[in-house]
Design a protein around this motif. Structure first.
Motif, PDB file in Angstrom:
ATOM      1  N   GLU A  80      34.164  59.589  23.613  1.00  0.00           N
ATOM      2  CA  GLU A  80      34.482  60.290  22.360  1.00  0.00           C
ATOM      3  C   GLU A  80      35.447  59.468  21.523  1.00  0.00           C
ATOM      4  N   GLU A  81      36.502  58.992  22.149  1.00  0.00           N
ATOM      5  CA  GLU A  81      37.516  58.240  21.407  1.00  0.00           C
ATOM      6  C   GLU A  81      37.103  56.784  21.172  1.00  0.00           C
ATOM      7  N   LEU A  82      36.300  56.227  22.071  1.00  0.00           N
ATOM      8  CA  LEU A  82      35.858  54.842  21.922  1.00  0.00           C
ATOM      9  C   LEU A  82      34.723  54.715  20.909  1.00  0.00           C
ATOM     10  N   GLU A  83      34.110  55.842  20.589  1.00  0.00           N
ATOM     11  CA  GLU A  83      32.990  55.876  19.644  1.00  0.00           C
ATOM     12  C   GLU A  83      31.793  55.073  20.168  1.00  0.00           C
ATOM     13  N   VAL A  84      31.363  55.440  21.370  1.00  0.00           N
ATOM     14  CA  VAL A  84      30.154  54.859  21.926  1.00  0.00           C
ATOM     15  C   VAL A  84      29.280  55.978  22.477  1.00  0.00           C
ATOM     16  N   SER A  85      28.007  55.670  22.634  1.00  0.00           N
ATOM     17  CA  SER A  85      27.077  56.611  23.236  1.00  0.00           C
ATOM     18  C   SER A  85      27.117  56.475  24.745  1.00  0.00           C
ATOM     19  N   LEU A  86      26.961  57.581  25.442  1.00  0.00           N
ATOM     20  CA  LEU A  86      26.923  57.520  26.897  1.00  0.00           C
ATOM     21  C   LEU A  86      25.722  56.732  27.398  1.00  0.00           C
ATOM     22  N   ASP A  87      24.699  56.614  26.594  1.00  0.00           N
ATOM     23  CA  ASP A  87      23.523  55.829  26.993  1.00  0.00           C
ATOM     24  C   ASP A  87      23.843  54.345  27.099  1.00  0.00           C
ATOM     25  N   ASP A  88      24.928  53.912  26.471  1.00  0.00           N
ATOM     26  CA  ASP A  88      25.276  52.487  26.449  1.00  0.00           C
ATOM     27  C   ASP A  88      26.339  52.112  27.475  1.00  0.00           C
ATOM     28  N   VAL A  89      26.623  53.034  28.391  1.00  0.00           N
ATOM     29  CA  VAL A  89      27.734  52.843  29.324  1.00  0.00           C
ATOM     30  C   VAL A  89      27.220  52.841  30.758  1.00  0.00           C
ATOM     31  N   ARG A  90      27.782  51.981  31.593  1.00  0.00           N
ATOM     32  CA  ARG A  90      27.548  52.052  33.032  1.00  0.00           C
ATOM     33  C   ARG A  90      28.849  52.458  33.712  1.00  0.00           C
ATOM     34  N   LEU A  91      28.718  53.072  34.872  1.00  0.00           N
ATOM     35  CA  LEU A  91      29.880  53.614  35.563  1.00  0.00           C
ATOM     36  C   LEU A  91      30.102  52.894  36.878  1.00  0.00           C
ATOM     37  N   GLU A  92      31.358  52.792  37.265  1.00  0.00           N
ATOM     38  CA  GLU A  92      31.730  52.260  38.572  1.00  0.00           C
ATOM     39  C   GLU A  92      32.789  53.164  39.191  1.00  0.00           C
ATOM     40  N   HIS A  93      32.765  53.240  40.504  1.00  0.00           N
ATOM     41  CA  HIS A  93      33.828  53.930  41.227  1.00  0.00           C
ATOM     42  C   HIS A  93      35.109  53.102  41.154  1.00  0.00           C
ATOM     43  N   ALA A  94      36.224  53.755  40.976  1.00  0.00           N
ATOM     44  CA  ALA A  94      37.509  53.045  41.023  1.00  0.00           C
ATOM     45  C   ALA A  94      37.816  52.631  42.455  1.00  0.00           C
ATOM     46  N   PRO A  95      38.477  51.496  42.646  1.00  0.00           N
ATOM     47  CA  PRO A  95      38.903  51.107  43.995  1.00  0.00           C
ATOM     48  C   PRO A  95      40.111  51.926  44.427  1.00  0.00           C
ATOM     49  N   ALA A  96      40.504  51.732  45.668  1.00  0.00           N
ATOM     50  CA  ALA A  96      41.707  52.403  46.161  1.00  0.00           C
ATOM     51  C   ALA A  96      42.925  51.820  45.462  1.00  0.00           C
ATOM     52  N   ASP A  97      43.639  52.649  44.733  1.00  0.00           N
ATOM     53  CA  ASP A  97      44.854  52.200  44.048  1.00  0.00           C
ATOM     54  C   ASP A  97      45.634  53.435  43.627  1.00  0.00           C
ATOM     55  N   ASP A  98      46.728  53.691  44.344  1.00  0.00           N
ATOM     56  CA  ASP A  98      47.503  54.914  44.115  1.00  0.00           C
ATOM     57  C   ASP A  98      48.378  54.846  42.875  1.00  0.00           C
ATOM     58  N   VAL A  99      48.441  53.684  42.226  1.00  0.00           N
ATOM     59  CA  VAL A  99      49.226  53.546  41.010  1.00  0.00           C
ATOM     60  C   VAL A  99      48.330  53.654  39.778  1.00  0.00           C
ATOM     61  N   LEU A 100      47.337  52.790  39.709  1.00  0.00           N
ATOM     62  CA  LEU A 100      46.473  52.777  38.522  1.00  0.00           C
ATOM     63  C   LEU A 100      45.653  54.045  38.383  1.00  0.00           C
ATOM     64  N   TYR A 101      45.213  54.600  39.515  1.00  0.00           N
ATOM     65  CA  TYR A 101      44.243  55.684  39.453  1.00  0.00           C
ATOM     66  C   TYR A 101      44.801  56.999  39.987  1.00  0.00           C
ATOM     67  N   ARG A 102      46.103  57.163  39.925  1.00  0.00           N
ATOM     68  CA  ARG A 102      46.687  58.432  40.341  1.00  0.00           C
ATOM     69  C   ARG A 102      46.301  59.533  39.372  1.00  0.00           C
ATOM     70  N   ASP A 103      46.132  60.725  39.899  1.00  0.00           N
ATOM     71  CA  ASP A 103      45.907  61.896  39.060  1.00  0.00           C
ATOM     72  C   ASP A 103      47.277  62.392  38.600  1.00  0.00           C
ATOM     73  N   PRO A 104      47.525  62.462  37.289  1.00  0.00           N
ATOM     74  CA  PRO A 104      48.858  62.849  36.832  1.00  0.00           C
ATOM     75  C   PRO A 104      49.241  64.285  37.184  1.00  0.00           C
ATOM     76  N   VAL A 105      48.261  65.129  37.453  1.00  0.00           N
ATOM     77  CA  VAL A 105      48.573  66.510  37.856  1.00  0.00           C
ATOM     78  C   VAL A 105      49.078  66.537  39.288  1.00  0.00           C
ATOM     79  N   ILE A 106      48.458  65.721  40.163  1.00  0.00           N
ATOM     80  CA  ILE A 106      48.776  65.743  41.593  1.00  0.00           C
ATOM     81  C   ILE A 106      49.801  64.685  41.963  1.00  0.00           C
ATOM     82  N   GLY A 107      49.739  63.535  41.292  1.00  0.00           N
ATOM     83  CA  GLY A 107      50.700  62.483  41.550  1.00  0.00           C
ATOM     84  C   GLY A 107      50.215  61.389  42.461  1.00  0.00           C
ATOM     85  N   SER A 108      48.941  61.414  42.850  1.00  0.00           N
ATOM     86  CA  SER A 108      48.375  60.339  43.667  1.00  0.00           C
ATOM     87  C   SER A 108      46.877  60.275  43.410  1.00  0.00           C
TER      88      SER A 108
END
Length: 720
Positions: A80-108
């Motif tokens: 929505e904010e990047l202004e791209v279509s979902l058809d033009d995007v590929r997805l990857e799972h994030a690796p294990a990383d408790d800093v970069l990918y922490r959930d701000p609600v839970i904290g990890s």
């Protein structure tokens, strides 16, 4: 597998600064290693977005996908904010990383607590907006114009006055060299094109066509397949193994042992199963061999005689209880529950002298990495966790016991090996929703409204084990959520918590604390309404005068269900009833009305459930409806049949024949009504499960006149 390559990228730190990170290639949904071109020009302004010069756009998913639609909804926030279509995007799972990918609600780095969209709402939008701002700035620099005269849309930056345009890929190299903006403007919700619209799930096609890879699907060269048997009693040890017959079975490669379990490694699952059956195992049951439901309940009743600790105290409860009003008492009991995910626990591991690779479906990648590092003695950066799709989580894969066990076994095996638990092993070695005992007292005034309310909860402390920092002043937050801070206007309230640990492993279960406390609170409110001879719906409405959002979902559910219309049985001899519940949990308001039929033998059929949900700003209405429907089905299984019991320290249930789950032909008609809201998003993954318990129990009480205070429902008590 092709050789992995590392590449450097600049990422936005949690404090707004810049960090230089070495990012490993991630495991894509097709189970192939994705090679990133380390050449200059790849644009990676943060940990979630990469744009290559070719124009390929990759979103790195910080939360895992276990059927809840998170990948789609989080992608919508970024796109929505990047202004791209979902058809033009590929997805990857994030690796294990408790800093970069922490959930701000839970904290990890955890996917759970219905927190994914709550935690992603602002950060993922900011990630997309930051990337968009850099691309627009890069285009303005190329054209030597003011950035305010440029516009991003559909993967392009345009300069309307001159008609010039450049693709994101063409701009990626320039944008990668720009400093990160300190502040970016988010889109006005009135300008949303994606958020709030029904979007098809991005993972559906791969799943339907069989391309999606779950943990159980992993295939590696020369991989062994193993199945396991752990001590049937928690805390028991393996005294001895006679493996002569097992080793004679064709396809069996190796028998490996640890102190409390044994595994058979073979060429295929059938050989492994046959090998396991051929083993003669000698177990030392240990100190828990005498544990049973009877001993547990006796201990709980003894503990409940004490006061425990006060979790909440409002007004003067003692004085109110002495007022002489109509007094009502009740005792509610809820059993151990298993998760019974469709995909049983499994984990593929390859341990070498200086590395460890783990392939699994987990809700906690960083915890999986930590336990593998602890078992192997390797540094964390030598442990790679390849996160795959989860065939159901429900809180079970918040645990890493199956990862720990697999790595302990894998250290004894040359090459990769996939460990798969049988269904029996899965159910009998689950990390269970704990057993709860509840005692409630209420005093009603002359108009039949509650004047005082006390609730004593006795059970094990889930959070004291799972996240000790949250266990404070003797109160387990999971044990009391839904019991404190009641929606209802009751002037005098006291909630006590009595901690009683059991030797059985207990943990998170879909809906966590609210599945227990909402059932108790909403059932007891029904009891008060019946004692006051008032309609349960109208009784709740009167108590919700100061809770407009809760009142709104209650009214919507009742209106859509035709609350005041008479019910008709589908055939003669059936008793019918409606029940209602309302709750605030996971930052969302949910009300449900259940319709049930009870036959002469006492068997209950839930024939219809009407839900109303106010979960704040809607991202994908289709996902919300699917989650509510899923939660209802999950809740139906538990309230009607769910129960894990113990005898001589062993789980008595073993498979779906005696741990029953709802089948397609038993599913009720489900109607989901979304109440529009401009508030920040709440969670929906677990909310419907918690609300379903009391709605069904109250409906059964309306149909039969028999109050359900102990789950699951027993047909013998409901016979006509």
């Amino acid at each position: 597998m092709s050789q992995r390559r590392e590449f450097l990228k600049i990422i936005a730190g949690s404090g707004g600064g810049l960090l230089m990170s070495v990012a490993l290639p991630l495991l894509a949904s097709t189970n192939e290693i994705v090679e990133e071109d380390p050449a200059a020009g790849t644009f990676a302004p943060d940990a979630f977005i990469r744009i290559a010069p070719s124009g390929h756009i990759t979103f790195v998913m910080p939360r895992v996908e276990m059927g809840q639609g998170t990948y789609t909804s989080i992608s919508m926030l970024i796109a929505e904010e990047l202004e791209v279509s979902l058809d033009d995007v590929r997805l990857e799972h994030a690796p294990a990383d408790d800093v970069l990918y922490r959930d701000p609600v839970i904290g990890s780095q955890i996917t759970g607590a219905s927190a994914s969209i709550r935690g992603a709402w602002l950060p993922m939008r900011k990630a997309g907006a930051t990337c968009r701002t850099l691309l627009v700035t890069a285009a303005a620099k190329v054209w030597k114009v003011d950035a305010s005269t440029c516009k991003a849309t559909n993967g392009l930056v345009m300069h309307p006055p001159s008609g010039r345009r450049m693709t994101y890929g063409e701009l990626s190299g320039i944008a990668a060299k720009l400093p990160l903006p300190t502040d970016v403007a988010l889109k006005d919700p009135r300008d949303f094109r994606l958020i709030g619209t029904p979007v098809k799930r991005l993972d559906s096609r791969d799943k339907v066509e069989g391309r999606a890879v779950f943990g159980i699907d992993v295939v590696l060269p020369d991989m062994g397949i193993a199945t396991v048997a752990a001590s049937p009693v928690v805390g028991g040890k393996l005294r001895g193994v006679d493996d002569r017959r097992a080793l004679e079975i064709k396809g069996v490669r190796q028998i490996v042992r640890i102190d409390d379990a044994v595994a058979v490694v073979a060429d295929d699952m059938w050989a492994a199963r046959r090998g396991l059956s051929a083993l003669k195992l000698d177990w030392d049951a240990g100190t828990n061999a005498g544990f049973s439901n009877a001993t547990l309940i006796a201990s709980m009743e003894q503990a409940a005689r004490g006061d425990g600790v006060v979790a909440q105290n409002i007004g003067d409860v003692s004085a109110a209880l002495r007022s002489g009003g109509n007094a009502i008492k009740a005792r509610y009991e809820l059993p151990f529950l298993a998760h019974a995910t469709m995909e049983p626990m499994n984990c593929t591991v390859h341990v070498t002298r200086d590395s460890c690779d783990v392939w699994t479906g987990t809700q906690v990648p960083a915890r999986a990495q930590e336990t593998a590092a602890a078992v192997t003695g390797l540094p964390k950066d030598k442990v790679r966790v390849h996160v795959l799709y989860l065939g159901g989580g429900f809180g079970r894969r918040l645990e890493v016991d199956y990862v720990t066990q697999a790595v302990r076994f894998a250290r004894q095996v040359q090459g990769p090996v996939k460990f798969i638990w049988t269904r029996e092993e899965d159910i009998q070695h689950d990390i269970l929703r704990t057993y709860y005992l509840n005692q409630l007292d209420a005093v009603m005034d002359g108009q039949g409204m509650p004047l005082a309310w006390t609730h004593k909860i006795t059970g094990a402390a889930v959070m004291a084990r799972y996240l000790p920092s949250t266990f404070k002043h003797g109160v387990d937050p999971d044990g009391v959520i839904g019991a404190i801070n009641l929606l209802y206007a009751i002037p005098n309230v006291r909630v006590n918590y009595v901690r009683l640990e059991t030797p059985m492993p207990i943990g998170k279960w879909r809906g966590v604390g609210p599945t227990h406390n909402v059932f108790v609170v909403e059932s007891f409110i029904d009891e008060l309404a019946n004692s006051a001879r008032k309609d349960p719906y109208e009784y709740r409405r009167a108590l919700l005068a100061k809770q407009p959002r809760a009142k709104a979902v209650l009214e919507r559910a009742a209106q859509k269900a035709g609350w005041h219309q008479p019910l008709k049985p589908s055939r003669a001899g059936l008793r019918v009833g409606r029940g209602i519940s309302v709750q605030f949990a996971f930052a969302s308001y949910v009300a449900e009305v259940a319709e049930v039929e009870v036959d002469e033998k006492g068997e209950v059929r839930v024939r219809r459930v009407v839900c109303a949900v106010d979960c704040g700003h809607v991202v994908n209405p289709d996902t919300i409806r699917a989650q509510i429907e899923s939660g209802v089905i999950f809740g139906c299984s538990a309230v009607l049949w769910g129960k894990i019991s113990f005898s001589h320290g062993r789980v008595e249930q073993s498979n779906f024949n005696d741990y029953r789950v709802m089948r397609i032909n038993e599913a009720p008609a489900i109607e989901v009504n979304i109440v529009s809201s401009v508030e920040a998003p709440g969670g929906v993954g677990e909310a419907a499960t918690a609300a379903l318990f009391p709605a069904v129990a109250n409906a059964v009480a309306a149909a039969t006149g028999k109050r359900i205070r102990k789950l699951p429902m027993e047909a013998a008590l409901l016979k006509a």
